[in-house]
Write a protein that holds these residues in place. Structure first.
Motif, PDB file in Angstrom:
ATOM      1  N   THR A 177      -6.811   5.977   7.316  1.00 20.32           N
ATOM      2  CA  THR A 177      -6.260   6.404   6.028  1.00 20.32           C
ATOM      3  C   THR A 177      -6.147   5.307   4.977  1.00 20.32           C
ATOM      4  O   THR A 177      -6.585   5.494   3.845  1.00 20.32           O
ATOM      5  CB  THR A 177      -4.868   7.026   6.244  1.00 20.32           C
ATOM      6  OG1 THR A 177      -5.002   8.106   7.164  1.00 20.32           O
ATOM      7  CG2 THR A 177      -4.303   7.552   4.950  1.00 20.32           C
ATOM      8  N   GLY A 178      -5.576   4.170   5.334  1.00 22.71           N
ATOM      9  CA  GLY A 178      -5.342   3.127   4.329  1.00 22.71           C
ATOM     10  C   GLY A 178      -6.624   2.693   3.649  1.00 22.71           C
ATOM     11  O   GLY A 178      -6.716   2.628   2.423  1.00 22.71           O
TER      12      GLY A 178
ATOM     13  N   ALA B 135      -9.786   5.202  -4.428  1.00 25.48           N
ATOM     14  CA  ALA B 135      -9.110   4.788  -5.661  1.00 25.48           C
ATOM     15  C   ALA B 135      -9.963   3.845  -6.494  1.00 25.48           C
ATOM     16  O   ALA B 135      -9.633   3.575  -7.653  1.00 25.48           O
ATOM     17  CB  ALA B 135      -7.785   4.114  -5.328  1.00 25.48           C
TER      18      ALA B 135
ATOM     19  N   GLU C 243       0.658  12.123  -0.462  1.00 25.25           N
ATOM     20  CA  GLU C 243       1.163  11.686  -1.762  1.00 25.25           C
ATOM     21  C   GLU C 243       0.140  10.823  -2.491  1.00 25.25           C
ATOM     22  O   GLU C 243      -0.079  10.981  -3.703  1.00 25.25           O
ATOM     23  CB  GLU C 243       2.477  10.910  -1.582  1.00 25.25           C
ATOM     24  CG  GLU C 243       3.645  11.778  -1.146  1.00 25.25           C
ATOM     25  CD  GLU C 243       3.889  12.933  -2.102  1.00 25.25           C
ATOM     26  OE1 GLU C 243       3.893  12.693  -3.336  1.00 25.25           O
ATOM     27  OE2 GLU C 243       4.043  14.068  -1.634  1.00 25.25           O
ATOM     28  N   ASP C 244      -0.481   9.913  -1.775  1.00 23.41           N
ATOM     29  CA  ASP C 244      -1.484   9.042  -2.403  1.00 23.41           C
ATOM     30  C   ASP C 244      -2.688   9.845  -2.895  1.00 23.41           C
ATOM     31  O   ASP C 244      -3.223   9.578  -3.969  1.00 23.41           O
ATOM     32  CB  ASP C 244      -1.944   7.967  -1.409  1.00 23.41           C
ATOM     33  CG  ASP C 244      -0.872   6.918  -1.158  1.00 23.41           C
ATOM     34  OD1 ASP C 244       0.062   6.817  -1.989  1.00 23.41           O
ATOM     35  OD2 ASP C 244      -0.958   6.204  -0.139  1.00 23.41           O
ATOM     36  N   LEU C 245      -3.126  10.820  -2.108  1.00 19.25           N
ATOM     37  CA  LEU C 245      -4.255  11.648  -2.518  1.00 19.25           C
ATOM     38  C   LEU C 245      -3.896  12.482  -3.742  1.00 19.25           C
ATOM     39  O   LEU C 245      -4.699  12.637  -4.671  1.00 19.25           O
ATOM     40  CB  LEU C 245      -4.690  12.545  -1.363  1.00 19.25           C
ATOM     41  CG  LEU C 245      -5.426  11.834  -0.227  1.00 19.25           C
ATOM     42  CD1 LEU C 245      -5.461  12.706   1.024  1.00 19.25           C
ATOM     43  CD2 LEU C 245      -6.842  11.462  -0.648  1.00 19.25           C
TER      44      LEU C 245
ATOM     45  N   ARG D 205       2.510   9.985   3.623  1.00 22.56           N
ATOM     46  CA  ARG D 205       2.091   8.973   2.640  1.00 22.56           C
ATOM     47  C   ARG D 205       0.686   9.264   2.125  1.00 22.56           C
ATOM     48  O   ARG D 205       0.408   9.111   0.924  1.00 22.56           O
ATOM     49  CB  ARG D 205       2.156   7.584   3.268  1.00 22.56           C
ATOM     50  CG  ARG D 205       3.573   7.078   3.511  1.00 22.56           C
ATOM     51  CD  ARG D 205       3.585   5.606   3.908  1.00 22.56           C
ATOM     52  NE  ARG D 205       3.004   5.387   5.230  1.00 22.56           N
ATOM     53  CZ  ARG D 205       3.713   5.415   6.362  1.00 22.56           C
ATOM     54  NH1 ARG D 205       5.005   5.663   6.313  1.00 22.56           N
ATOM     55  NH2 ARG D 205       3.124   5.181   7.515  1.00 22.56           N
ATOM     56  N   ALA D 206      -0.204   9.686   3.020  1.00 20.40           N
ATOM     57  CA  ALA D 206      -1.580   9.970   2.612  1.00 20.40           C
ATOM     58  C   ALA D 206      -1.646  11.134   1.632  1.00 20.40           C
ATOM     59  O   ALA D 206      -2.386  11.081   0.639  1.00 20.40           O
ATOM     60  CB  ALA D 206      -2.436  10.271   3.846  1.00 20.40           C
TER      61      ALA D 206
ATOM     62  N   LEU E 273      -8.133   5.511   1.395  1.00 20.23           N
ATOM     63  CA  LEU E 273      -7.465   5.712   0.111  1.00 20.23           C
ATOM     64  C   LEU E 273      -7.799   4.596  -0.864  1.00 20.23           C
ATOM     65  O   LEU E 273      -7.952   4.832  -2.062  1.00 20.23           O
ATOM     66  CB  LEU E 273      -5.954   5.819   0.318  1.00 20.23           C
ATOM     67  CG  LEU E 273      -5.505   7.033   1.130  1.00 20.23           C
ATOM     68  CD1 LEU E 273      -3.997   7.054   1.267  1.00 20.23           C
ATOM     69  CD2 LEU E 273      -5.999   8.318   0.489  1.00 20.23           C
ATOM     70  N   ARG E 274      -7.912   3.364  -0.372  1.00 23.84           N
ATOM     71  CA  ARG E 274      -8.341   2.270  -1.255  1.00 23.84           C
ATOM     72  C   ARG E 274      -9.752   2.527  -1.750  1.00 23.84           C
ATOM     73  O   ARG E 274     -10.073   2.284  -2.913  1.00 23.84           O
ATOM     74  CB  ARG E 274      -8.266   0.934  -0.511  1.00 23.84           C
ATOM     75  CG  ARG E 274      -6.859   0.454  -0.242  1.00 23.84           C
ATOM     76  CD  ARG E 274      -6.833  -1.003   0.189  1.00 23.84           C
ATOM     77  NE  ARG E 274      -7.535  -1.205   1.443  1.00 23.84           N
ATOM     78  CZ  ARG E 274      -6.960  -1.085   2.633  1.00 23.84           C
ATOM     79  NH1 ARG E 274      -5.686  -0.748   2.717  1.00 23.84           N
ATOM     80  NH2 ARG E 274      -7.655  -1.295   3.731  1.00 23.84           N
TER      81      ARG E 274
ATOM     82  N   ASP F 252      -1.642  11.686  -6.001  1.00 24.21           N
ATOM     83  CA  ASP F 252      -1.550  10.768  -7.132  1.00 24.21           C
ATOM     84  C   ASP F 252      -2.935  10.429  -7.678  1.00 24.21           C
ATOM     85  O   ASP F 252      -3.091  10.165  -8.874  1.00 24.21           O
ATOM     86  CB  ASP F 252      -0.836   9.481  -6.714  1.00 24.21           C
ATOM     87  CG  ASP F 252       0.648   9.691  -6.444  1.00 24.21           C
ATOM     88  OD1 ASP F 252       1.175  10.743  -6.864  1.00 24.21           O
ATOM     89  OD2 ASP F 252       1.267   8.821  -5.809  1.00 24.21           O
ATOM     90  N   ALA F 253      -3.935  10.402  -6.788  1.00 25.54           N
ATOM     91  CA  ALA F 253      -5.301  10.105  -7.215  1.00 25.54           C
ATOM     92  C   ALA F 253      -6.004  11.334  -7.783  1.00 25.54           C
ATOM     93  O   ALA F 253      -7.159  11.247  -8.214  1.00 25.54           O
ATOM     94  CB  ALA F 253      -6.105   9.557  -6.035  1.00 25.54           C
TER      95      ALA F 253
END
Length: 323
Positions: free
Chosen positions: A141-142, A149, A234-236, A231-232, A145-146, A238-239
């Protein structure tokens, strides 16, 4: 369903199993399907008992299914060589060695894999006209997501670099050859041309990921995996990326009611604990649980992959292309 489908999640949750099963499901429904692995473990070859490389290869015994594996180490090397060639054409021989050294150092830093792999993501997406569905078995995941982004950050960065380069060339050429010829030189500047090409690639990637891609998260029924998935999501979000649902993998089966003994007691308690976590997942996440896949004793391939394919409640039908 969007053309590009991503399966993400922390390492070891079973992304390769799920993405392979979904690829098989799409292929059996008549869609020309490409399965792309970006996981350094490269388990796709193990699932299908066939070696794959970075070119689409037909999967033996499965009509409409192709697979490819992107090697992060090889992609970094290729990315580095490409930059070296481009820079060597633009600078004097006296500083080529120093540039090479700086590029070598840059590619050892965090994010180098993501940057190199993203270029290949773009290549795959651009060259996917032969396929109805492209499925990415992504890295943990980390890193994913980077990777996803990058377009937003790099587009504005490239715009600033391009503007600085234009100002530099304009001033230098005016001083050297006069205003009229400076405008012609500016149009032909190879660095501006390369930066413009990179910007267009990132714009294409950003547009495609937002308009024609969907992301599914694979998780296990344990605390760490659940928190990571929160967390994933939310990050997705946000993107601006679409999260289609959750696949809960490696769920302990329930023992028969009459089974006793230490093993049966352990399995029953674990099953009850994981069922409570499944209830928690269904309650806490807005996204639907599209599959609950039981833990298998042996590795998932062959007939076991067929079973998992039947357990995935993920849409197969292709959506019309975005207008």
């Amino acid at each position: 369903m969007n053309k590009f489908v991503f399966f993400g999640g922390k390492g070891g949750v079973g992304k390769t199993t799920v993405s392979s099963a979904y690829g098989l499901k799409c292929a059996r429904d008549g869609l020309r399907t490409l399965l792309v692995s970006t996981d350094p473990a490269h388990s796709t070859s193990d699932v299908f008992d066939q070696q794959f490389d970075d070119d689409p290869t037909a999967v033996d015994g499965h009509e409409n299914l192709w697979a490819m594996e992107l090697d992060p180490d090889e992609e970094v090397k290729r990315h580095m060589q490409s930059i070296k060639r481009a820079m060597s054409d633009q600078v004097s021989p006296a500083i080529v060695n120093e540039i090479d050294r700086q590029i070598e150092l840059a590619h050892r830093t965090p994010g180098a894999y993501e940057a190199a792999l993203f270029d290949r993501f773009i290549d795959v997406m651009r060259d996917s006209d032969d396929f109805d569905r492209v499925i990415f078995d992504t890295s943990p995941t980390g890193g994913t997501l980077r990777l996803l982004a990058l377009p937003e950050f790099l587009e504005s960065w490239i715009e600033r670099l391009t503007q600085k380069r234009k100002e530099s060339v304009d001033l230098f050429e005016k001083a050297a050859i006069g205003d009229a010829e400076a405008r012609e030189k500016l149009k032909e500047d190879p660095i501006i041309e390369r930066l413009t090409e990179r910007k267009e690639n990132f714009e294409f990637a950003g547009r495609t990921l937002h308009d024609d891609a969907v992301f599914y998260l694979v998780l296990n029924p344990d605390e760490l995996s659940i928190e990571e998935s929160h967390r994933a999501v939310e990050d997705l979000r946000d993107a601006g990326l679409t999260v289609g649902g959750l696949v809960v993998n490696k769920v302990a089966p329930e023992p028969e009611a009459g089974e006793t003994g230490r093993g049966a007691t352990y399995l029953r308690e674990r099953h009850e604990t994981e069922q409570a976590r499944l209830d928690r997942i269904r309650t806490e996440f807005d996204q639907p649980v599209v599959a609950v896949i039981e833990q298998r004793v042996s590795e998932v391939k062959g007939s076991l992959l067929d079973e998992v394919t039947g357990e995935l409640d993920i849409d197969v039908a292709a959506s019309p292309p975005p207008t």
